[in-house]
Structure formats: structure tokens, C-alpha cells
Design a protein around this motif. Structure first.
Motif, PDB file in Angstrom:
ATOM      1  N   ALA A  32       0.264  -2.040  -0.088  1.00 43.97           N
ATOM      2  CA  ALA A  32       0.339   0.060  -0.064  1.00 43.97           C
ATOM      3  C   ALA A  32       0.600   1.107   0.128  1.00 43.97           C
ATOM      4  N   THR A  33       1.956   0.977   0.948  1.00 41.28           N
ATOM      5  CA  THR A  33       2.604   2.457   0.816  1.00 41.28           C
ATOM      6  C   THR A  33       3.923   2.325   0.604  1.00 41.28           C
ATOM      7  N   ILE A  34       4.806   3.000   0.097  1.00 39.49           N
ATOM      8  CA  ILE A  34       6.422   3.706   0.143  1.00 39.49           C
ATOM      9  C   ILE A  34       6.650   4.049   0.722  1.00 39.49           C
ATOM     10  N   GLY A  35       7.690   4.161   2.242  1.00 45.84           N
ATOM     11  CA  GLY A  35       8.465   4.988   2.651  1.00 45.84           C
ATOM     12  C   GLY A  35       9.639   4.880   2.414  1.00 45.84           C
ATOM     13  N   THR A  36      10.723   5.268   3.555  1.00 45.66           N
ATOM     14  CA  THR A  36      12.244   5.067   3.763  1.00 45.66           C
ATOM     15  C   THR A  36      12.672   4.867   4.429  1.00 45.66           C
ATOM     16  N   ASP A  37      12.147   4.725   5.268  1.00 47.50           N
ATOM     17  CA  ASP A  37      12.672   4.176   7.249  1.00 47.50           C
ATOM     18  C   ASP A  37      13.905   4.986   6.904  1.00 47.50           C
ATOM     19  N   HIS A  38      13.908   6.188   6.504  1.00 47.62           N
ATOM     20  CA  HIS A  38      15.396   7.049   6.927  1.00 47.62           C
ATOM     21  C   HIS A  38      16.062   7.215   7.927  1.00 47.62           C
ATOM     22  N   ALA A  39      17.477   6.603   8.216  1.00 43.70           N
ATOM     23  CA  ALA A  39      17.813   6.390   9.440  1.00 43.70           C
ATOM     24  C   ALA A  39      19.764   6.783   9.416  1.00 43.70           C
ATOM     25  N   PRO A  40      19.297   8.374   9.888  1.00 46.64           N
ATOM     26  CA  PRO A  40      20.968   8.737   9.148  1.00 46.64           C
ATOM     27  C   PRO A  40      21.987   8.236  10.405  1.00 46.64           C
ATOM     28  N   HIS A  41      23.284   7.581   9.921  1.00 45.39           N
ATOM     29  CA  HIS A  41      23.888   7.667  10.770  1.00 45.39           C
ATOM     30  C   HIS A  41      25.914   7.976  10.565  1.00 45.39           C
TER      31      HIS A  41
END
Length: 446
Positions: free
Chosen positions: A303-312
Motif C-alpha cells: 500500500a505505501t512506500i516509505g524510506t525508513d530514513h535512518a542517518p548514521h
């Protein structure tokens, strides 16, 4: 302030056609067939000839690291990266320091965002084994839902007690709040890590990451979550789905799923070149799983596209499957990456709008966003097909200043971003004074 955007190819609700869009202050006041917009004086005119106009992207899965981990990222830097990528709304996850698992920590995050966020914001409330009763005190109009870690997590956010899990689903159903679940089986992962260390040493090469955080670990946990959703009727949204087998669980209306940009772009073959830069949880797996996910985003099962944007920090990405941290920054390039997959025939531009704009608004009952409609907030992402450009460090806006996409070439470019009618990005010129709004939920049917 009255603005007209002329002659753009508007992608909205399954249609693709040239239209003019009129914005008055923060609201879309009209969407008109080409050349039929009311005549009159406009404070600003934007010529979108040759451009494609999307509703502002809603990324329902980010980790902006504030408070507590601002060396990696913060609300200001990552919301700026969002604007550069056409993302006008984000939902941030609760595993910060302190965790967003109390009403006080939720309010503190909201206050930080009001001061610092360049685009629109909302924050998931995190479940623990002991805080389910606090769900009743939440303002249902200011939180997208409950974030549930059914796999390894930081601090005390792993909910592994069966009684607590059941109560979480029952309470979410009672309050009509969706549950976004990270599904990996911790016991299976721990057993796999033990075996990998026996075979390969204390820090196995990252290529073994998908063997450790395996397809089985994902499926068993997602299967358990799906059973609880069927049993209670709660709306389960499985975050960052990564396996073909998990797709078989999407059989009920109250069970939906997200795929991330990373799992749609990369496969386990890419560890050889990109190493720990693509190490994330759940892991990037074999190409057969990536192909299954691509088919599922195209045909509607996902249903959706996200990024799980998780900078390190890059220094934290050193090591292998045991020592290198998991997560990567992807927010700024999510839309252009998906448009590249569209050019390759993986999915249509209309599906991109469904997955990244319309469905996040529907699933989380976002008020007046996610569509290009009269009376809705003027959130827009305007892109143009250009000559190829390269992702280099100097174009990256995230505070960590790296991307697993460095060296990639794209032929799509975000040229304009409007957020609540503010022209926050204009041909590379960024309005640093612009601030987003707190997103509202469940105020009317979407």
C-alpha cells in the motif's frame, strides 16, 4: 498570497493530465483544465511546462534522531532534506533519546518540530510492554498511530510479552489507531547470529546480514502480527516488508504493508559494492525478494512506500554484520528513485502517487493532505526530466553527509516544492525561514 502553477502534468487520483493549479495562502483554491483558470492578478506565477506535478510526498517512516542523537541528524537538517526531495510531510519514529513512549516526551518532540521543522510533521507513539494504558490519553488528532517493535530494538521498546502484545492490539482497535509494526523474530535472529559468529568470527562480513536477519525471522514475526490483527480487528500496517512470503499475509482489509525505497532498489548482490552502507533492519535480501516486492507495489498488494530514513555517522557504519550499525539516509532521493523505476517499467507514475501520497493519507486518516484537491493544503512536489546528474556529497542535505546512492545518476530532478502554499524550494533556492505544520488526523474522511 495568490499563486498559479501553469501547464504542469498533474498526477492525481489515477489521472494524468495538464492542468493549472491556483493556491490562495495555504490552500489549493482550484484545479482547472489547461487554460481555464480564472484570470486576474497573481502574486506569483510558476511555469510548470514540461514538469510533472505530484501531491507533496508523505513519508510515513523516518528517524530524524532528535532528541538525543543530533550528531547524526536533527529535525532542521532532515526536514530540509525532505523539502529538497519533494517530501512535504513526515511521520517520525519513537526510538529517540528519550523514547517517545510517554505523553511528555511526545509533547516535547512536537514543540521541537514546531520550532525547527521546515515541512509538516507528526510523531508515532511507541509501544512498550508496560505503557498500553497511556494510549487512552493520546490526542487521536495529532498522532498517526502506534509504533510497535516486534523485533530487536533499542532500550525497552521490544514488545515481546504475549499479554502486552494482545493488549496493544485490543487498545489500538478500541481507539481506532493503526499499528505500524517492525516485524522480526528476535530469537531466530539471535540464533542465526550465534551460528554466523561460530562460522565467520565475531564480526561476520556484511554479506551474511540477510542470513542473520533472515527471511524466516521476518515471516514468523509478521505472521504473528497478522494473527493478532485478524483476532482483534486492529489495523496492522507492516513496516518495511522484505520477503515474498510475507506478501501472502496481506489477505485482510485491516492488514496493509509498506515497502521501503532501499528494499526496492537494492538486493544482496549489492553488498559487494556498497558494503555496510546498505545494512539495515530488516536486511536487504536476495533479488527474488526484491522482484516480488516490485511486483507487489505495482499491483496494489503493497500500500505505501516509505524510506525508513535512518542517518548514521559514517564512522558508525564501520565493521560487519555484528558491529556496523543498521540504517541509511534515503529521504532526499526517494521520489527521483521511484521515478527511475517508473522509467524502467516497474510501476507507473500514477502508482507512485498512490503509494507515496494518497495511500499514506488514507491509511493514517491524514486531514486535508495527500491529494491535489480544492480545499486541501497546498503541498506539491514538481519534478522535471533533465539531463543526468550525479548524487555527490555536495548535493546531500542530510546532516550525516553521505548516501548509499552516491555515484548514482538520475534524470529526474525536484525543481519546486510547495508546503502549505510556501514555495520552500524554487529551482534549487531554499527558503530556510519556512516552517511546516503539525499534521492532523481523523478530522474528516479522506
Amino acid at each position: 498570497m495568490k499563486t498559479i502553477i501553469r501547464n504542469g502534468i498533474v498526477i492525481n487520483e489515477g489521472e494524468k493530465s495538464r492542468k493549472d493549479i491556483v493556491i490562495e495562502n495555504d490552500i489549493i483554491s482550484g484545479v482547472f483544465p489547461l487554460g481555464t483558470a480564472p484570470r486576474g492578478d497573481y502574486d506569483k506565477e510558476v511555469d510548470a511546462t514540461g514538469c510533472v506535478v505530484f501531491p507533496g510526498i508523505i513519508d510515513s517512516h523516518v528517524h530524524f534522531r532528535e532528541p538525543g542523537m543530533t550528531k547524526k541528524a536533527d529535525i532542521e537538517s532532515e526536514s530540509r532534506a525532505a523539502a529538497y526531495g519533494g517530501v512535504t510531510t513526515y511521520f517520525d519514529m519513537p526510538n529517540t533519546v528519550p523514547q517517545t513512549t510517554t505523553l511528555d516526551t511526545l509533547r516535547e518532540k512536537q514543540l521541537l518540530a514546531r520550532e525547527k521543522s521546515h515541512v509538516n510533521y507528526a510523531f508515532f507513539y511507541g509501544a512498550t510492554n508496560s505503557n498500553v494504558e497511556t494510549f487512552k490519553e493520546l490526542d487521536r488528532h495529532t498522532v498517526p498511530g502506534i509504533k510497535l517493535f516486534m523485533g530487536s530494538s533499542t532500550g525497552n521498546m521490544l514488545v515481546d510479552d504475549n499479554d502486552s502484545l494482545s493488549k496493544t492490539f485490543v487498545m489500538a482497535k478500541t481507539l481506532q489507531l493503526p499499528i505500524m509494526a517492525h516485524c522480526e523474530d528476535t530469537k531466530i535472529i539471535n540464533e542465526n547470529m550465534k551460528k554466523a559468529k561460530e562460522l565467520y568470527g565475531e564480526d561476520p562480513d556484511v554479506c551474511h546480514h540477510p542470513e542473520i536477519r533472515s527471511a524466516e525471522a521476518c515471516f514468523r514475526s509478521s505472521e504473528k502480527a497478522a494473527h493478532l490483527a485478524k483476532e482483534t480487528g486492529a489495523h496492522l500496517h507492516i513496516a518495511h516488508i522484505t520477503t515474498a512470503d510475507e506478501l501472502t499475509l496481506l489477505t485482510e482489509e485491516n492488514i496493509t504493508a509498506e515497502a521501503t525505497v532501499a528494499h526496492l532498489l537494492f538486493s544482496s548482490d549489492d553488498y559487494r559494492q556498497k558494503g555496510t552502507r546498505i545494512k539495515c533492519n530488516p536486511s536487504v535480501k536476495g533479488s527474488e525478494h526484491r522482484e516480488a516486492l516490485r511486483k507487489a507495489v505495482a499491483d496494489g498488494r503493497i500500500a505505501t512506500i516509505g524510506t525508513d530514513h535512518a542517518p548514521h555517522c559514517l564512522s558508525e557504519k564501520e565493521g560487519g554484520a555484528a558491529k556496523a550499525v543498521s540504517g541509511m539516509p534515503m529521504l532526499q532521493f526517494s521520489l527521483v528513485a521511484m521515478l527511475t523505476l517508473s522509467d524502467e517499467g516497474v510501476l507507473t507514475q500514477e502508482r507512485i502517487a498512490e503509494l507515496m501520497c494518497h495511500n499514506p493519507a488514507r491509511i493514517f486518516s491524514v486531514s486535508k493532505r495527500g491529494f491535489i484537491r480544492e480545499g486541501y493544503k497546498a503541498d506539491l512536489a514538481i519534478v522535471r526530466h533533465t539531463k543526468a546528474w550525479e548524487v555527490t556529497e555536495d548535493v546531500i542535505q542530510s546532516k550525516c553527509r553521505w548516501s548509499p546512492l552516491e555515484g548514482n545518476h538520475f534524470t529526474w530532478h525536484v525543481v519546486h516544492t510547495f508546503c502549505n502554499g510556501n514555495h520552500i524550494l524554487n529551482e534549487g533556492v531554499f527558503d530556510a525561514e519556512s516552517r511546516g505544520e503539525q499534521v492532523l488526523f481523523r478530522c474528516e474522511k479522506v
